[in-house]
Design a protein around this motif. Structure first.
Motif, PDB file in Angstrom:
ATOM      1  N   LEU A  69       1.046  -1.392   0.201  1.00  0.00           N
ATOM      2  CA  LEU A  69      -0.207  -0.187  -0.325  1.00  0.00           C
ATOM      3  C   LEU A  69       0.787   1.568   0.213  1.00  0.00           C
ATOM      4  O   LEU A  69       0.611   2.404   0.076  1.00  0.00           O
ATOM      5  CB  LEU A  69      -0.842  -0.019   1.237  1.00  0.00           C
ATOM      6  N   MET A  80     -11.182   2.233   2.469  1.00  0.00           N
ATOM      7  CA  MET A  80     -10.619   2.150   3.745  1.00  0.00           C
ATOM      8  C   MET A  80      -9.638   0.915   4.031  1.00  0.00           C
ATOM      9  O   MET A  80      -8.684   1.257   4.971  1.00  0.00           O
ATOM     10  CB  MET A  80     -12.257   1.306   4.128  1.00  0.00           C
ATOM     11  N   GLY A  81      -8.976   0.567   2.186  1.00  0.00           N
ATOM     12  CA  GLY A  81      -7.504  -0.115   3.055  1.00  0.00           C
ATOM     13  C   GLY A  81      -8.245  -1.725   2.984  1.00  0.00           C
ATOM     14  O   GLY A  81      -7.114  -1.901   3.526  1.00  0.00           O
ATOM     15  N   PRO A 107     -13.747  -0.918  14.845  1.00  0.00           N
ATOM     16  CA  PRO A 107     -12.557  -2.163  14.445  1.00  0.00           C
ATOM     17  C   PRO A 107     -12.460  -3.704  14.329  1.00  0.00           C
ATOM     18  O   PRO A 107     -13.012  -4.050  14.000  1.00  0.00           O
ATOM     19  CB  PRO A 107     -11.952  -1.781  16.178  1.00  0.00           C
ATOM     20  N   ARG A 147     -13.613  -3.648  10.267  1.00  0.00           N
ATOM     21  CA  ARG A 147     -12.026  -3.336  10.163  1.00  0.00           C
ATOM     22  C   ARG A 147     -10.986  -4.781  10.093  1.00  0.00           C
ATOM     23  O   ARG A 147     -11.008  -5.213   9.102  1.00  0.00           O
ATOM     24  CB  ARG A 147     -11.005  -2.561  10.555  1.00  0.00           C
ATOM     25  N   VAL A 148     -11.702  -6.000  10.991  1.00  0.00           N
ATOM     26  CA  VAL A 148     -10.455  -6.811  11.043  1.00  0.00           C
ATOM     27  C   VAL A 148     -11.377  -8.053   9.734  1.00  0.00           C
ATOM     28  O   VAL A 148     -11.153  -8.124   9.309  1.00  0.00           O
ATOM     29  CB  VAL A 148     -11.086  -7.493  12.634  1.00  0.00           C
ATOM     30  N   ASN A 187     -10.968  -7.415   6.670  1.00  0.00           N
ATOM     31  CA  ASN A 187      -9.232  -7.391   5.990  1.00  0.00           C
ATOM     32  C   ASN A 187      -8.790  -8.850   5.798  1.00  0.00           C
ATOM     33  O   ASN A 187      -7.916  -9.323   5.823  1.00  0.00           O
ATOM     34  CB  ASN A 187      -8.189  -6.567   7.165  1.00  0.00           C
ATOM     35  N   VAL A 234      -6.460 -12.400   9.190  1.00  0.00           N
ATOM     36  CA  VAL A 234      -6.427 -11.102  10.271  1.00  0.00           C
ATOM     37  C   VAL A 234      -7.433 -11.590  10.828  1.00  0.00           C
ATOM     38  O   VAL A 234      -7.206 -11.580  12.291  1.00  0.00           O
ATOM     39  CB  VAL A 234      -6.620 -10.167   9.891  1.00  0.00           C
ATOM     40  N   LYS A 256      -6.207 -14.805  13.491  1.00  0.00           N
ATOM     41  CA  LYS A 256      -5.715 -14.104  14.576  1.00  0.00           C
ATOM     42  C   LYS A 256      -6.096 -12.817  15.669  1.00  0.00           C
ATOM     43  O   LYS A 256      -6.138 -13.581  16.422  1.00  0.00           O
ATOM     44  CB  LYS A 256      -4.097 -13.033  12.970  1.00  0.00           C
ATOM     45  N   VAL A 257      -6.498 -12.301  15.434  1.00  0.00           N
ATOM     46  CA  VAL A 257      -7.222 -11.363  16.377  1.00  0.00           C
ATOM     47  C   VAL A 257      -8.694 -12.183  17.074  1.00  0.00           C
ATOM     48  O   VAL A 257      -8.156 -11.603  18.266  1.00  0.00           O
ATOM     49  CB  VAL A 257      -8.085 -10.532  15.178  1.00  0.00           C
ATOM     50  N   VAL A 299      -7.244  -6.855  18.931  1.00  0.00           N
ATOM     51  CA  VAL A 299      -6.386  -6.396  17.971  1.00  0.00           C
ATOM     52  C   VAL A 299      -5.234  -5.950  18.314  1.00  0.00           C
ATOM     53  O   VAL A 299      -3.789  -6.210  18.400  1.00  0.00           O
ATOM     54  CB  VAL A 299      -7.040  -5.074  17.079  1.00  0.00           C
ATOM     55  N   ASN A 353      -2.911  -8.314  20.264  1.00  0.00           N
ATOM     56  CA  ASN A 353      -2.088  -8.592  19.223  1.00  0.00           C
ATOM     57  C   ASN A 353      -0.681  -8.309  18.425  1.00  0.00           C
ATOM     58  O   ASN A 353      -0.573  -8.936  18.024  1.00  0.00           O
ATOM     59  CB  ASN A 353      -3.429  -9.756  18.143  1.00  0.00           C
ATOM     60  N   VAL A 398      -0.426  -6.404  14.070  1.00  0.00           N
ATOM     61  CA  VAL A 398      -2.054  -6.631  13.589  1.00  0.00           C
ATOM     62  C   VAL A 398      -2.331  -5.474  13.666  1.00  0.00           C
ATOM     63  O   VAL A 398      -3.206  -5.042  12.677  1.00  0.00           O
ATOM     64  CB  VAL A 398      -2.385  -8.180  14.587  1.00  0.00           C
ATOM     65  N   LYS A 418      -1.928  -3.680  10.227  1.00  0.00           N
ATOM     66  CA  LYS A 418      -2.792  -3.936   9.296  1.00  0.00           C
ATOM     67  C   LYS A 418      -4.177  -3.909   9.385  1.00  0.00           C
ATOM     68  O   LYS A 418      -4.873  -2.788   8.279  1.00  0.00           O
ATOM     69  CB  LYS A 418      -2.391  -5.464   8.995  1.00  0.00           C
ATOM     70  N   VAL A 419      -5.155  -3.854  10.277  1.00  0.00           N
ATOM     71  CA  VAL A 419      -6.407  -3.380  11.009  1.00  0.00           C
ATOM     72  C   VAL A 419      -7.046  -2.282  10.842  1.00  0.00           C
ATOM     73  O   VAL A 419      -7.854  -1.934   9.662  1.00  0.00           O
ATOM     74  CB  VAL A 419      -6.988  -4.440  12.314  1.00  0.00           C
ATOM     75  N   LEU A 420      -5.955  -1.601  10.973  1.00  0.00           N
ATOM     76  CA  LEU A 420      -6.391   0.030  10.994  1.00  0.00           C
ATOM     77  C   LEU A 420      -6.050   0.781   9.957  1.00  0.00           C
ATOM     78  O   LEU A 420      -6.244   2.105   9.868  1.00  0.00           O
ATOM     79  CB  LEU A 420      -5.828   0.786  12.266  1.00  0.00           C
ATOM     80  N   GLY A 421      -5.378   0.151   9.077  1.00  0.00           N
ATOM     81  CA  GLY A 421      -4.922   0.797   7.901  1.00  0.00           C
ATOM     82  C   GLY A 421      -3.652   1.766   8.298  1.00  0.00           C
ATOM     83  O   GLY A 421      -3.475   2.403   7.417  1.00  0.00           O
TER      84      GLY A 421
END
Lengths: 567, 567
Positions: free
Chosen positions: A46, A163-164, A388, A391-392, A395, A399, A402-403, B392, B395, B399, B402-405
């Motif tokens: 990115l 939002m990426g 949040p 967004r998890v 992604n 992810v 993992k989260v 999040v 972790n 992470v 990644k999650v929050l961009g």
């Protein structure tokens, strides 16, 4: 044909002649070549060093049935490796008519605004897209069509790309101007978002069809291909039932991902079948259609329009992968609910496979209960709001696992598996494990081979052959279903290419293109840090068996490592 | 000495003689040897194929000053590679008195309950820990001390390890029975959680000090080491100011991570300094102490007790890394607030470096404002509650980014950097990049070398030497501060080992152990899929400079690849 290189920082276009090594390739193969030649493999996907590349396949531009696909690629924010994702719609055709063999978006803009990139004639224009803030894909596409007219092609991202999110794709309008042909996998929408391009408008009005060196020979090959394609029984099956024809087949093999890949058999499979969907759609009045083409000229028309009981369109198309990942995989057996979820993720511009897999993991984590469609829709809404948790999920599956602390995560190289459980269709499991693209059925599906899919022996050979074929078709710009025709009349590929370009390639060309493409992709990935350790099915699938065949994934590591035996 | 192998599924202990190849090693080196010999490198770190290993260093057991450290290791859920994390406290000493050179926890339990593993005499016992549900580390330790008496050693996990968070560590009680000596880094608390062991009780009452082959020679070497250690100026500095003595030094170098590593200089550094903290603690009545030992026999006593204005202990100890990552890195300049945050993450059993880095990223993402201590505490509370956002953050930084961009993520191999910005202390940057452990100052800090830390040249050599030394000390079980003494009297390492074991090692032994350990760790990581591409500082740090020196990380890739020149 040219390369159009657009710098999003300086907002400038440079038009370049093709290198010879690029000229012979197109689509997925050309993407791989450009990535190896130009992109730092360890770059932040990115960040400014990644590139977003659009490349129509080698035979795109002539409205050959199912052969006008657009490949989009770059370094994937989901897998960290090379990514190609192709789609139907108008983008491929229109780019070729502007003489563009590759469109390369480079760098990153200095300020925060959003832009539309408009390509026309021989120039590129940056126009504000700030008025698209908060709009979903459908509303944004409508606005773009109003602004730029119905004759253009459009590739755009939705809120997910803005939002990426690593499950964000790029959507292309189809022949009916519906923005539903998605370069879905691997987060390329987030890459486009990192370049702050909300949409690309391709106005081919000043352009023309690509040159054909030998028109007569091309026409002959085209006719032979069409005839072969129409004669295939699969063409009729896909016409009538769409990809949803897979549901019962896959369930029969015990490979239908059910409740986060905890079973290969879903008790509600019947209600998710293509047969049942056809019955519904034929009964429902209004906009519903059981067959529908995504590209002009397609004779298969595997797409559909899924209308509700009130006759109004819910979503178009509703495909097997979505039915698998958002239906059986979530314990949901209502096609109407799945269609609504599908519309939502489309409107967000997200990959329904990745989001479906993430939701399955969230259910395993206890965040909701399998089967509760309303809650599933509410969770998709969290993505839209950008909480949040949203967004998890947005992604992707890896992810999310993992989260939320879930070990049962069906991914390879960080990308979610499609709707074929690798423990029951082991050749496709080999593809998931070894494809440079991460888990992806379109990289080499083996379910139609007449073999025992539970037997680990021979699956590596089967996958190799499927992966080479698919990399070849993706380089041509041919839909995998066009492959039914090409498979029956293999000489037509050679004939089409020679007629189109004046080349003298032989009958091995599909294989050669496929191998070259895969080798390039693997080279990029090696430099990005991938090793054999990444070419593996998740450990838990080698241990945890699924009903009804009590199957685990047991293709040996040495077989996996032998897939790319030429490389 | 023996290996104690505990299977958490069958709840059985097997006591084994040592292989010869294991006997020569201890601590970090022995962990690496066991990992290479026994653990599938591609396994799920939180699955049954990972092992959790406790190994006291080679010279542990004799109350040599600062030399009774316990190394804990396994495959890291944070980095996906090998992990060793060492700590002070009583665990190392007590294990050696039971004759245990390595305690290996294997497999995973079938049912969900939590257990205490109690080691005594020659046996291991599984006892219920279900009554610890919801308790933080401090309350749990208190209950365990009540149940098992004050003479035992305890290693336990907190809610973070129970939740399987990748920033969870393992805490050991110190000589005052405070559970604050943490094997912090790399998520080993989550590995212990995956084995469903809430605490390990080591009752050495039936045991005895390890044998010493030549008592007289050992005593002589010990006296020489002690004398050398006491003569070092750093011993006094660390005694008086603790590790917080680093704050002004680091800020002076422009390397104090400030507001998510966006600057190397913090305007509030003075208030975070060891000098200021000493003043506060001397002024405050009650429990505050400016120096305090974590292990019996330590003469440095770098630890402290940070009391509030009311005289009551807030946390013990308050260390530089926490001050850096939860102070300057979050724009917080109140030591009282940082101490409260520190207590919270300790009570959760989490790594304050990893959580501090994650919070910095969350501020960059706009979730809160730098400097707002109350909001930072509220976010830590989200981890305790286990909200999606809390999970999040818990972790870790990678992470969270990644999650929050967020692209500005200060990690290597998925692990957050400590409080030395690699752009301004480039040798430590080389360590972050190349250490098999991921970003970690304890793997080879270079800040004390008399070089220009901004000059990229020569930093690889400096890091190599520091990494070898540290891997050696970690294999001995020596605190890095013991290294000041060993550095001044290097022959004492040889003498201590030869006297203790009856060996005939020479003066190169520290170097030999260090190199062997690093080679083993790299071998494991290679098999786990790591390549040179993983030995890099994040791309953005090569582009984005920091004040005040406008420094970027510019050590060349070829220098980075030359660090392990013997391997």
């Amino acid at each position: 044909m040219e390369v159009w290189r657009v710098n999003v920082r300086s907002q400038s276009l440079s038009r370049e002649e093709l290198f010879q090594s690029w000229e012979r390739l197109g689509g997925r193969g050309l993407l791989a070549r450009i990535m190896v030649d130009e992109v730092i493999p360890t770059c932040n996907p990115l960040g400014p060093n990644n590139k977003l590349i659009f490349s129509p396949g080698l035979i795109v531009g002539h409205m050959l049935s199912s052969c006008d696909r657009i490949s989009v690629g770059g370094k994937s924010p989901l897998t960290g490796g090379i990514k190609e994702s192709n789609a139907g719609g108008r983008t491929g055709l229109h780019l070729t008519h502007l003489g563009i063999k590759a469109l390369i978006l480079e760098d990153e803009p200095e300020n925060e605004g959003w832009r539309v990139l408009r390509l026309e004639g021989d120039s590129a224009h940056f126009e504000s897209a700030n008025d698209f803030d908060g709009l979903g894909v459908y509303a944004a596409a409508e606005m773009l069509l109003k602004r730029y007219g119905k004759k253009v092609a459009i590739a755009l991202i939705g809120p997910g790309g803005v939002m990426g999110l690593a499950s964000a794709g790029i959507q292309n309008i189809d022949k009916d101007r519906v923005p539903s042909r998605i370069n879905a996998r691997g987060g390329l929408g987030a890459v486009m978002g990192s370049k702050r391009i909300r949409a690309i408008i391709i106005d081919k009005s000043g352009g023309s069809k690509p040159d054909i060196v030998d028109h007569e020979a091309f026409k002959r090959a085209q006719a032979e291909f069409n005839q072969a394609l129409m004669a295939q029984p699969q063409t009729t099956v896909y016409h009538d039932y769409g990809t949803a024809g897979m549901t019962l087949m896959c369930n029969g093999f015990g490979a239908l991902p059910t409740r986060n890949f905890s079973s290969g058999e879903f008790e509600g499979a019947e209600k998710l079948s293509g047969e049942y969907m056809r019955e519904i759609l034929l009964n429902r009045a209004g906009e519903s259609r059981t067959s529908h083409a995504c590209m002009a000229g397609c004779t298969i028309q595997c797409s559909n329009i899924f209308g509700g009981e009130d006759g109004k369109r819910i979503v178009s198309p509703l495909e097997y992968e979505t039915i698998g990942l958002m239906g059986a995989n979530l314990g949901i057996e209502s096609l109407d609910t799945i269609a609504r979820m599908n519309w939502e993720v489309n409107d967000l511009g997200l990959d329904s496979i990745e989001v479906g897999a993430a939701l399955g993991i969230a259910a395993d984590a206890g965040l909701w209960s399998f089967g509760d469609g309303n809650k599933a829709l509410a969770l998709i809404d969290e993505i839209r709001i950008g909480t949040p948790l949203g967004r998890v999920l947005g992604n992707g599956a890896a992810v999310t696992g993992k989260v939320l602390g879930v070990s049962r995560v069906p991914v390879v190289k960080g990308q979610a598996m499609s709707a074929y459980d690798p423990r029951a269709i082991k050749g496709t499991g080999v593809t998931y494990a070894t494809s440079p693209q991460g888990a992806d059925h379109t990289a080499g599906l083996t379910i139609r081979a007449k073999v025992d899919h539970l037997n680990p022996k021979g699956q590596a050979d089967l996958s190799r052959s499927a992966q080479i074929n698919m990399a070849g078709y993706d380089t041509l710009g041919a839909c995998s279903f066009a492959g039914f025709g090409f498979g029956a009349a293999p000489g037509t590929i050679r004939d089409l290419l020679n007629a189109r370009y004046g080349w003298k390639v032989n009958g091995d060309v599909l294989q050669d293109l496929g191998r070259e493409t895969l080798s390039l992709e693997r080279l990029f990935n090696r430099k990005a840090g991938f090793t054999r350790a990444d070419d593996r099915i998740p450990e838990w699938m080698t241990r945890e068996s699924i009903a009804p065949h009590d199957a685990v994934f047991d293709v040996s590591d040495s077989d996996l490592d032998a897939v790319f035996d030429w490389d």
